[in-house]
Design a protein around this motif. Structure first.
Motif, PDB file in Angstrom:
ATOM      1  N   LEU A  15       0.831  -1.199   0.000  1.00  0.00           N
ATOM      2  CA  LEU A  15       0.000   0.000   0.000  1.00  0.00           C
ATOM      3  C   LEU A  15       0.868   1.253   0.000  1.00  0.00           C
ATOM      4  CD1 LEU A  15      -2.942  -0.879   2.429  1.00  0.00           C
ATOM      5  CD2 LEU A  15      -2.800  -1.133  -0.058  1.00  0.00           C
ATOM      6  N   GLY A  16       0.435   2.232  -0.741  1.00  0.00           N
ATOM      7  CA  GLY A  16       1.156   3.491  -0.837  1.00  0.00           C
ATOM      8  C   GLY A  16       2.126   3.566  -1.983  1.00  0.00           C
ATOM      9  N   GLN A  17       2.431   2.434  -2.619  1.00  0.00           N
ATOM     10  CA  GLN A  17       3.416   2.431  -3.694  1.00  0.00           C
ATOM     11  C   GLN A  17       2.854   2.985  -5.000  1.00  0.00           C
ATOM     12  OE1 GLN A  17       5.060  -1.524  -3.995  1.00  0.00           O
ATOM     13  NE2 GLN A  17       5.859  -1.499  -1.902  1.00  0.00           N
ATOM     14  N   ARG A  18       1.621   2.651  -5.316  1.00  0.00           N
ATOM     15  CA  ARG A  18       0.938   3.184  -6.500  1.00  0.00           C
ATOM     16  C   ARG A  18      -0.537   3.332  -6.147  1.00  0.00           C
ATOM     17  NH1 ARG A  18      -1.162   0.103 -11.302  1.00  0.00           N
ATOM     18  NH2 ARG A  18      -1.479   1.616 -12.977  1.00  0.00           N
ATOM     19  N   PHE A 457      -6.841  -1.617 -14.224  1.00  0.00           N
ATOM     20  CA  PHE A 457      -8.287  -1.817 -14.317  1.00  0.00           C
ATOM     21  C   PHE A 457      -8.933  -0.601 -14.970  1.00  0.00           C
ATOM     22  CE2 PHE A 457      -6.669  -4.098 -10.643  1.00  0.00           C
ATOM     23  CZ  PHE A 457      -7.221  -5.365 -10.793  1.00  0.00           C
ATOM     24  N   ALA A 458     -10.133  -0.814 -15.492  1.00  0.00           N
ATOM     25  CA  ALA A 458     -10.892   0.299 -16.072  1.00  0.00           C
ATOM     26  C   ALA A 458     -11.123   1.376 -15.023  1.00  0.00           C
ATOM     27  CB  ALA A 458     -12.224  -0.206 -16.618  1.00  0.00           C
ATOM     28  N   PRO A 469      -8.043   3.496  -8.140  1.00  0.00           N
ATOM     29  CA  PRO A 469      -7.123   3.161  -7.049  1.00  0.00           C
ATOM     30  C   PRO A 469      -6.829   1.658  -7.123  1.00  0.00           C
ATOM     31  CG  PRO A 469      -9.376   3.331  -6.218  1.00  0.00           C
ATOM     32  CD  PRO A 469      -9.449   3.477  -7.707  1.00  0.00           C
ATOM     33  N   PRO A 470      -5.733   1.237  -7.740  1.00  0.00           N
ATOM     34  CA  PRO A 470      -5.525  -0.189  -8.064  1.00  0.00           C
ATOM     35  C   PRO A 470      -5.612  -1.130  -6.876  1.00  0.00           C
ATOM     36  CG  PRO A 470      -3.939   1.169  -9.234  1.00  0.00           C
ATOM     37  CD  PRO A 470      -4.634   2.067  -8.266  1.00  0.00           C
ATOM     38  N   ALA A 471      -5.038  -0.761  -5.735  1.00  0.00           N
ATOM     39  CA  ALA A 471      -5.037  -1.686  -4.595  1.00  0.00           C
ATOM     40  C   ALA A 471      -6.447  -1.930  -4.077  1.00  0.00           C
ATOM     41  CB  ALA A 471      -4.151  -1.145  -3.479  1.00  0.00           C
ATOM     42  N   ALA A 476     -10.928  -5.852  -3.700  1.00  0.00           N
ATOM     43  CA  ALA A 476     -12.304  -6.270  -3.985  1.00  0.00           C
ATOM     44  C   ALA A 476     -12.324  -7.566  -4.782  1.00  0.00           C
ATOM     45  CB  ALA A 476     -13.037  -5.162  -4.739  1.00  0.00           C
ATOM     46  N   VAL A 477     -11.459  -7.663  -5.788  1.00  0.00           N
ATOM     47  CA  VAL A 477     -11.412  -8.866  -6.627  1.00  0.00           C
ATOM     48  C   VAL A 477     -10.977 -10.074  -5.799  1.00  0.00           C
ATOM     49  CG1 VAL A 477     -10.219  -9.943  -8.578  1.00  0.00           C
ATOM     50  CG2 VAL A 477     -11.050  -7.583  -8.768  1.00  0.00           C
ATOM     51  N   LEU A 478      -9.955  -9.898  -4.975  1.00  0.00           N
ATOM     52  CA  LEU A 478      -9.479 -11.008  -4.149  1.00  0.00           C
ATOM     53  C   LEU A 478     -10.543 -11.432  -3.149  1.00  0.00           C
ATOM     54  CD1 LEU A 478      -7.322 -12.929  -3.063  1.00  0.00           C
ATOM     55  CD2 LEU A 478      -6.381 -11.007  -1.729  1.00  0.00           C
ATOM     56  N   ALA A 479     -11.157 -10.474  -2.455  1.00  0.00           N
ATOM     57  CA  ALA A 479     -12.179 -10.815  -1.467  1.00  0.00           C
ATOM     58  C   ALA A 479     -13.344 -11.543  -2.110  1.00  0.00           C
ATOM     59  CB  ALA A 479     -12.673  -9.543  -0.775  1.00  0.00           C
ATOM     60  N   ALA A 480     -13.788 -11.067  -3.269  1.00  0.00           N
ATOM     61  CA  ALA A 480     -14.913 -11.713  -3.941  1.00  0.00           C
ATOM     62  C   ALA A 480     -14.550 -13.103  -4.431  1.00  0.00           C
ATOM     63  CB  ALA A 480     -15.372 -10.843  -5.116  1.00  0.00           C
TER      64      ALA A 480
END
Length: 489
Positions: A15-18, A457-458, A469-471, A476-480
């Motif tokens: 977190l914080g890198q991009r 991502f779009a 915000p990529p992270a 969200a993708v990982l949790a889902a």
């Protein structure tokens, strides 16, 4: 094969890198900055614009949104028409052609970006003054600007920090940069916004403002500028919250929560998107209250601070805003719902607002995100466990009916982020509203599994243009994905 917990820890460690990917609007303002007789301060910003112009001549997110395409394209052609390059001249001609044919597409559209009512009129006037094109017949833009400014108390822009300083680059004499320079953050920025800070540096030459802009440019890794930087409350708050929904409450997550709780201890009026952001908002404040509660911390002070945002029949996100944020009201409801004995009136108010805001009795739309699946997920998270069984049955049907054959949900034939919110919504609805068909979760899980390692991502998040915000999206993708696999028989 990397397991989910390890993926979550890696995500949290980075977190914080991009925090925010580059986007056209902010990059265009950086591309306009010059020094030493016209030398571009950020030549890489011009190159980014060269590489990210769409085939139709426009700039903006990959999912077409007429507001985003209008302000992003206006900002880009204004930046590039000052460049002494043949490619830039051709890019400007193509961009102007796009604007001539699409300048009014925003009328009646959804997805209005932050500050559109002041950004668009200003850019239209600049394009006219530069002789690029004249967009006559857009008088309603001036009316939008007048309506927005009428909400701001006289003298407020230059006497105290307000959310409108986020759009400093288009305020002109309403907020002369030299007069509001005192409101710059300790990191040199104006409201953590590169475009606003570009205006501040142009007017003042303040070295810390330029240092901030260079840091912001480095944060994207590709020469472009982010919509906002840093987001040291927003990014960890949302990421931890999403991972926690999937049971990924790791040691790495606890470290981030402890930092947020420490930061909140000195925030009597709530929190903003980062420690440096000068104006608190209900969304970030409620999110930190939620993750603090989830990890066993006392969040009483944060809950009390949410009352600063209470209006007659809803909660505001920021003071003086146009449009009520559904997602922020959902977040506030989820937070205050932890203490129904203390906040019964506010819980009832937010619940009524959300139920009354439903579209077709099923789904929600929000001012901070282009996808209805985002807003719907936030509302479901807040309402699923507190409303009567069946209240959200229309939402469940809408979700199941909206799934694409490949298991995805959303625009452009389906997107990982939207799919993630749909899956998390269905999981939150749970058995109270009927079990989810196994085939639906299986297809969704397979689709999400193909995108676990995606880093781009779009652009679906709404700032002054669309951004990502990529992270947060990866969380969200990982949790889902974890939830979808757990739901399989």
């Amino acid at each position: 094969m990397v397991d989910a917990a390890e993926r979550g820890n890696r995500l949290l460690a980075g977190l914080g890198q991009r925090p925010v990917a580059a986007m056209a609007y902010a990059t265009a303002w950086a591309a306009r900055l010059t020094a030493d007789g016209g030398r571009p301060v950020f030549p890489q910003a011009r190159q980014w614009l060269r590489e990210h112009q769409h085939a139709d001549g426009s700039w903006g997110g990959v999912v077409p949104n007429p507001y985003d395409r209008l302000v992003s394209t206006l900002a880009a052609v204004l930046a590039l028409h000052e460049a002494d390059d043949q490619w830039a001249a051709a890019a400007v001609r193509s961009g102007v052609d796009y604007l001539r044919g699409h300048a009014t597409n925003w009328r009646g559209a959804v997805g209005e970006p932050i500050g559109f009512e002041v950004v668009a009129p200003y850019l239209v006037q600049q394009a006219d003054a530069a002789g690029l094109l004249s967009l006559g017949g857009l008088g309603e833009l001036a009316a939008l600007r007048d309506d927005k400014l009428a909400r701001i108390p006289s003298g407020a822009l230059t006497t105290r920090p307000t959310a409108l300083l986020y759009s400093l680059e288009v305020l002109g004499e309403l907020a002369p940069p030299r007069e509001v320079a005192a409101f710059a953050a300790v990191n040199g920025s104006m409201a953590n916004n590169p475009a606003a800070t570009a205006a501040l540096w142009s007017a003042t030459g303040e070295p810390t403002a330029l240092d901030y802009l260079r840091d912001a440019a480095r944060s994207t890794g590709d020469g472009g500028m982010p919509e906002i930087y840093p987001i040291s409350v927003f990014e960890p708050g949302w990421v931890v919250y999403l991972l926690h929904r999937a049971g990924l409450a790791t040691v790495e997550a606890k470290r981030h929560v402890e930092r947020l709780v420490e930061l909140a201890a000195g925030a009597r009026l709530g929190l903003g998107v980062s420690a440096e952001f000068p104006v608190p908002d209900s969304d970030d404040t409620a999110m930190v209250a939620n993750v603090a509660h989830a990890f066993g911390h006392d969040n009483t002070a944060l809950l009390e601070s949410l009352l600063c945002f209470e209006a007659d029949d809803h909660f505001v996100g920021f003071q003086h805003e146009r449009g009520v944020p559904v997602s922020a009201n959902a977040r506030v409801l989820e937070a205050l719902g932890q203490r129904p004995d203390r906040f019964a009136v506010q819980v009832a108010k937010a619940t009524t607002f959300l139920l009354d805001s439903r579209q077709d009795g099923a789904w929600w739309y929000d001012k901070w995100h282009l996808s209805p699946h985002y807003a719907t997920a936030q509302a479901v998270f807040a309402l699923a466990g507190t409303t009567a069984p069946g209240t959200l049955s229309g939402t469940r049907r809408w979700l199941l009916d909206d799934q694409h054959p490949d298991g995805s949900w959303g625009m452009a034939g389906g997107l990982p982020e939207e799919t993630a919110y749909a899956v998390l919504s269905l999981d939150a609805l749970g058995d109270r509203h009927g079990p989810v068909p196994a085939g639906s979760m299986r297809r969704a899980g397979d689709y999400l599994g193909e995108h676990l390692d995606d880093t781009d991502f779009a652009e679906l998040w709404i700032g002054k243009g669309l951004y990502t915000p990529p992270a947060v999206v990866r969380a969200a993708v990982l949790a889902a994905h974890v939830v979808s696999r757990a739901a399989r028989p």
